[in-house]
Enzyme design. Sequence first.
Site, PDB file in Angstrom:
ATOM      1  N   TYR A 170      -5.584  25.873  -0.673  1.00  0.00           N
ATOM      2  CA  TYR A 170      -5.092  25.287  -1.922  1.00  0.00           C
ATOM      3  C   TYR A 170      -6.225  24.709  -2.754  1.00  0.00           C
ATOM      4  O   TYR A 170      -6.274  24.909  -3.975  1.00  0.00           O
ATOM      5  CB  TYR A 170      -4.046  24.208  -1.636  1.00  0.00           C
ATOM      6  CG  TYR A 170      -2.813  24.713  -0.920  1.00  0.00           C
ATOM      7  CD1 TYR A 170      -2.231  25.936  -1.243  1.00  0.00           C
ATOM      8  CD2 TYR A 170      -2.226  23.969   0.092  1.00  0.00           C
ATOM      9  CE1 TYR A 170      -1.107  26.398  -0.582  1.00  0.00           C
ATOM     10  CE2 TYR A 170      -1.086  24.417   0.753  1.00  0.00           C
ATOM     11  CZ  TYR A 170      -0.535  25.633   0.410  1.00  0.00           C
ATOM     12  OH  TYR A 170       0.586  26.080   1.063  1.00  0.00           O
ATOM     13  N   GLU A 173       3.667  20.227  -1.250  1.00  0.00           N
ATOM     14  CA  GLU A 173       3.404  19.301  -0.153  1.00  0.00           C
ATOM     15  C   GLU A 173       2.887  20.121   1.014  1.00  0.00           C
ATOM     16  O   GLU A 173       3.348  21.232   1.235  1.00  0.00           O
ATOM     17  CB  GLU A 173       4.687  18.575   0.283  1.00  0.00           C
ATOM     18  CG  GLU A 173       5.182  17.549  -0.691  1.00  0.00           C
ATOM     19  CD  GLU A 173       6.545  17.914  -1.245  1.00  0.00           C
ATOM     20  OE1 GLU A 173       7.081  18.974  -0.878  1.00  0.00           O
ATOM     21  OE2 GLU A 173       7.063  17.148  -2.055  1.00  0.00           O
TER      22      GLU A 173
END
Length: 160
Positions: free
Chosen positions: A126, A114
Amino acid sequence: MNSLSIFTHTGLELFLREITATDIPQIMTLERSAHTHPWRQSSFEDCLKGRQKCWLAESKNLLVGYVVVTHGGGDAELLNISVAPQFQRKGIGQCLLAHAVNCVKGKADMLFLEVRVSNRKAIELYSKEGFFEVGQRKNYYPTVNGHEDALLMAMQLDPI
């Protein structure tokens, strides 16, 4: 104790080693400098007792970052990754993320995380490393003025 030496894409030499209880005060200093709502010290202490893998990165004997990852039931989760503000954008986060992936490869099929929807630098990292969006959690993270959503991301892990 496990340790290794790696180089970032900018040529910075990092030493990665497992976190110990004596590292926690220094980690808390970095955590507070990097986050408006840092993890509690007890969260790090609990991670050292569980099945989490906790690693720190040092450069020239300075703590520059750390990563906490866990796995179970065929999945893995990146629980925390931080780089000291003065060392960001030097490839340390990328190295810590790659190390976390290697720690859970062969133990999980997917790695989840998250991230605050406002954390564009992290989302960019990411995405570049192969994570993709799988959803959102509404009002997940506290902010100074309330809450903000979390972006859920995942990466398919290749077998070893």
